[in-house]
Scaffold this motif. Structure first.
Motif, PDB file in Angstrom:
ATOM      1  N   ASP A  32       0.833  -1.097  -0.133  1.00 44.35           N
ATOM      2  CA  ASP A  32       0.286   0.213  -0.041  1.00 44.35           C
ATOM      3  C   ASP A  32       0.871   1.146  -0.171  1.00 44.35           C
ATOM      4  OD1 ASP A  32      -1.570   2.253   0.714  1.00 44.35           O
ATOM      5  OD2 ASP A  32      -3.029   0.826   1.607  1.00 44.35           O
ATOM      6  N   MET A  33       1.160   1.877  -1.320  1.00 41.76           N
ATOM      7  CA  MET A  33       1.865   2.974  -1.480  1.00 41.76           C
ATOM      8  C   MET A  33       1.476   4.314  -0.479  1.00 41.76           C
ATOM      9  SD  MET A  33       4.438   1.630  -2.922  1.00 41.76           S
ATOM     10  CE  MET A  33       5.441   2.850  -3.355  1.00 41.76           C
ATOM     11  N   PHE A  35       1.724   4.587   2.505  1.00 37.71           N
ATOM     12  CA  PHE A  35       2.236   4.624   3.601  1.00 37.71           C
ATOM     13  C   PHE A  35       3.850   4.566   3.241  1.00 37.71           C
ATOM     14  CE2 PHE A  35      -1.851   2.218   4.731  1.00 37.71           C
ATOM     15  CZ  PHE A  35      -2.143   3.108   5.585  1.00 37.71           C
ATOM     16  N   PRO A  36       4.714   5.494   3.953  1.00 33.10           N
ATOM     17  CA  PRO A  36       6.209   5.282   3.840  1.00 33.10           C
ATOM     18  C   PRO A  36       6.748   4.021   3.920  1.00 33.10           C
ATOM     19  CG  PRO A  36       5.459   7.151   5.191  1.00 33.10           C
ATOM     20  CD  PRO A  36       4.356   6.278   5.067  1.00 33.10           C
ATOM     21  N   VAL A  37       6.038   3.089   5.150  1.00 35.39           N
ATOM     22  CA  VAL A  37       6.610   1.835   5.378  1.00 35.39           C
ATOM     23  C   VAL A  37       5.327   1.125   5.730  1.00 35.39           C
ATOM     24  CG1 VAL A  37       7.463   2.251   7.706  1.00 35.39           C
ATOM     25  CG2 VAL A  37       8.361   0.337   6.348  1.00 35.39           C
ATOM     26  N   TYR A  38       5.198  -0.151   5.243  1.00 39.05           N
ATOM     27  CA  TYR A  38       4.098  -0.909   5.476  1.00 39.05           C
ATOM     28  C   TYR A  38       4.385  -2.425   5.503  1.00 39.05           C
ATOM     29  CZ  TYR A  38      -0.621  -2.439   4.212  1.00 39.05           C
ATOM     30  OH  TYR A  38      -1.841  -3.154   3.999  1.00 39.05           O
ATOM     31  N   PRO A  39       3.905  -2.971   6.556  1.00 41.78           N
ATOM     32  CA  PRO A  39       4.021  -4.601   6.637  1.00 41.78           C
ATOM     33  C   PRO A  39       3.463  -5.148   5.731  1.00 41.78           C
ATOM     34  CG  PRO A  39       2.838  -3.839   8.453  1.00 41.78           C
ATOM     35  CD  PRO A  39       3.024  -2.835   7.634  1.00 41.78           C
ATOM     36  N   VAL A  40       3.976  -6.066   4.575  1.00 40.71           N
ATOM     37  CA  VAL A  40       3.261  -6.764   3.498  1.00 40.71           C
ATOM     38  C   VAL A  40       3.198  -8.338   3.870  1.00 40.71           C
ATOM     39  CG1 VAL A  40       3.744  -5.230   1.740  1.00 40.71           C
ATOM     40  CG2 VAL A  40       5.479  -6.898   2.127  1.00 40.71           C
ATOM     41  N   SER A  41       4.086  -8.798   4.479  1.00 43.98           N
ATOM     42  CA  SER A  41       3.824 -10.425   4.869  1.00 43.98           C
ATOM     43  C   SER A  41       4.486 -10.732   6.262  1.00 43.98           C
ATOM     44  CB  SER A  41       4.373 -11.054   3.614  1.00 43.98           C
ATOM     45  OG  SER A  41       5.958 -11.013   3.850  1.00 43.98           O
ATOM     46  N   PHE A  42       3.868 -11.756   6.668  1.00 37.86           N
ATOM     47  CA  PHE A  42       4.423 -12.241   7.767  1.00 37.86           C
ATOM     48  C   PHE A  42       4.557 -13.817   7.717  1.00 37.86           C
ATOM     49  CE2 PHE A  42       3.388 -14.807  11.740  1.00 37.86           C
ATOM     50  CZ  PHE A  42       4.240 -14.279  12.847  1.00 37.86           C
ATOM     51  N   THR A  43       5.824 -14.262   8.486  1.00 42.42           N
ATOM     52  CA  THR A  43       5.931 -15.856   8.236  1.00 42.42           C
ATOM     53  C   THR A  43       6.801 -16.412   9.533  1.00 42.42           C
ATOM     54  OG1 THR A  43       6.213 -15.265   5.699  1.00 42.42           O
ATOM     55  CG2 THR A  43       7.080 -17.493   6.601  1.00 42.42           C
ATOM     56  N   SER A 117       6.213   3.552   0.342  1.00 45.61           N
ATOM     57  CA  SER A 117       6.637   4.318  -0.718  1.00 45.61           C
ATOM     58  C   SER A 117       8.007   5.029  -0.486  1.00 45.61           C
ATOM     59  CB  SER A 117       5.751   5.580  -0.645  1.00 45.61           C
ATOM     60  OG  SER A 117       5.830   6.215   0.744  1.00 45.61           O
ATOM     61  N   ALA A 118       8.511   4.700   0.946  1.00 45.28           N
ATOM     62  CA  ALA A 118       9.870   5.249   1.272  1.00 45.28           C
ATOM     63  C   ALA A 118      10.402   4.344   2.354  1.00 45.28           C
ATOM     64  CB  ALA A 118       9.859   6.647   1.628  1.00 45.28           C
ATOM     65  N   PRO A 119      10.555   2.950   2.215  1.00 41.89           N
ATOM     66  CA  PRO A 119      11.251   2.363   3.365  1.00 41.89           C
ATOM     67  C   PRO A 119      12.671   2.514   3.517  1.00 41.89           C
ATOM     68  CG  PRO A 119      10.884   0.938   1.100  1.00 41.89           C
ATOM     69  CD  PRO A 119      10.178   2.361   1.160  1.00 41.89           C
ATOM     70  N   ARG A 159      -5.208  -1.349   8.110  1.00 36.28           N
ATOM     71  CA  ARG A 159      -4.144  -1.388   7.629  1.00 36.28           C
ATOM     72  C   ARG A 159      -3.165  -0.155   8.216  1.00 36.28           C
ATOM     73  NH1 ARG A 159      -3.726  -3.611   1.629  1.00 36.28           N
ATOM     74  NH2 ARG A 159      -5.192  -5.608   2.015  1.00 36.28           N
ATOM     75  N   LYS A 160      -3.870   0.850   8.543  1.00 37.31           N
ATOM     76  CA  LYS A 160      -3.218   2.058   9.137  1.00 37.31           C
ATOM     77  C   LYS A 160      -2.562   1.394  10.479  1.00 37.31           C
ATOM     78  CE  LYS A 160      -6.072   5.786   7.175  1.00 37.31           C
ATOM     79  NZ  LYS A 160      -6.867   6.946   7.362  1.00 37.31           N
ATOM     80  N   LEU A 161      -3.202   0.928  11.382  1.00 33.17           N
ATOM     81  CA  LEU A 161      -2.921   0.239  12.550  1.00 33.17           C
ATOM     82  C   LEU A 161      -1.538  -0.578  12.205  1.00 33.17           C
ATOM     83  CD1 LEU A 161      -3.082  -0.015  15.567  1.00 33.17           C
ATOM     84  CD2 LEU A 161      -4.565  -1.865  15.127  1.00 33.17           C
TER      85      LEU A 161
END
Length: 300
Positions: A32-33, A35-43, A117-119, A159-161
């Motif tokens: 989700d662009m 957010f500057p940094v955003y978790p996309v997966s958990f393993t 967008s900016a990790p 997703r914001k949380l």
């Protein structure tokens, strides 16, 4: 046989054949662009084999918390042995190789991948200007935070949380990382300098305690607090660091290097070296400087 999988742009992953593992939990949602940094997966993954994975020009942030066993991470400058309760943080645009440090023994890790967008900018702002080994003060608390983010991903939650929780986790890790680079107390620096000047000698705890004028019990407490190991383990780590440098930069015989670094038996030296680096001294020397750079003792 090596296999290559495309990630994005000029980034790709390489594995040495079929990678076998047991995925205990895995969930993912799209980037989700907003957010500057955003978790996309958990393993949550467990494995025993010795096959490797290499990220090339990795585009994302990866937080890898080791729950069991030891994993050998190699980046452009350093090798890191990451054990239970520690984390390896991979920053964007990294080239990182990871392999089970003890093939045949189980290792397990939690992994959160984050994009946005900016990790890279976020990592720079928080002081993570390269891949980092993080020795955690409270690994169970970090695990709980990671699993909470994982539950949000698996349930397609807020997703914001999730973005806020991930940034908060990064901030906490940044604070712990900055603490770890405080200068050594003068007695510990004196001790380290003494060991480095006497790598070819057999050093006892009594001698080491005398160098800084404390009892052996006090020595053990102070060394454990600063280096997370015993005094003799510190000696071994510094000897291996010097041995790795000599293997890379000279053509001297392995047996001569072993003697110079305080190992009277080349066979024993080879055993200890392999237990830390995951390979024999000879193989380490021939493995190439870009794949396996010199080991660095990492101060807690």
């Amino acid at each position: 046989m090596k296999k290559r999988s495309k990630t994005s742009g000029e980034s790709f992953d390489v594995t040495d054949g079929m990678v076998s593992y047991e995925t205990l939990e895995k969930c993912r949602w799209g980037n989700d662009m907003r957010f500057p940094v955003y978790p996309v997966s958990f393993t949550d993954v467990s494995r025993r084999d010795g096959r490797y994975l290499r990220h090339v020009n990795y585009p994302n942030i990866a937080l890898e918390l080791v729950l069991d066993g030891e994993i050998l991470y190699t980046d452009a400058e350093t090798q890191y042995i990451v054990s239970r309760g520690s984390m390896f943080l991979i920053v964007p645009h990294s080239n990182v190789k990871m392999v089970n440090a003890n093939p045949g023994k189980n290792r397990r890790k939690l992994v959160i991948i984050a994009a946005g967008s900016a990790p890279g900018l976020i990592c720079d702002m928080l002081g993570f200007n390269g891949d980092k080994l993080l020795k955690l003060e409270n690994p169970s608390a970090v695990e709980k935070r990671m699993r909470r983010i994982g539950r949000l991903i698996s349930s397609n939650g807020d997703r914001k949380l999730a973005a806020c929780l991930f940034y908060e986790l990064l901030l906490t890790l940044s604070i712990e990382y900055r603490k770890s680079f405080q200068p050594l107390p003068p007695p510990m620096q004196t001790l380290k300098n003494f060991i480095c000047a006497n790598l070819n000698r057999e050093l006892s705890s009594e001698q080491l305690a005398g160098v800084i004028g404390v009892s052996q019990a006090t020595l053990r407490r102070q060394v454990r607090r600063c280096f997370s190991c015993s005094p003799l383990e510190l000696c071994t780590s510094l000897r291996l660091e010097h041995a790795a440098m000599l293997l890379r930069t000279t053509g001297r015989a392995v047996k001569d290097i072993a003697l110079d670094c305080g190992f009277n038996s080349p066979l024993y030296f080879g055993t200890v070296f392999k237990s830390v680096y995951g390979m024999t001294p000879g193989r380490y020397r021939n493995s190439g400087p870009t794949d396996d750079p010199p080991f660095r003792f990492v101060q807690e």
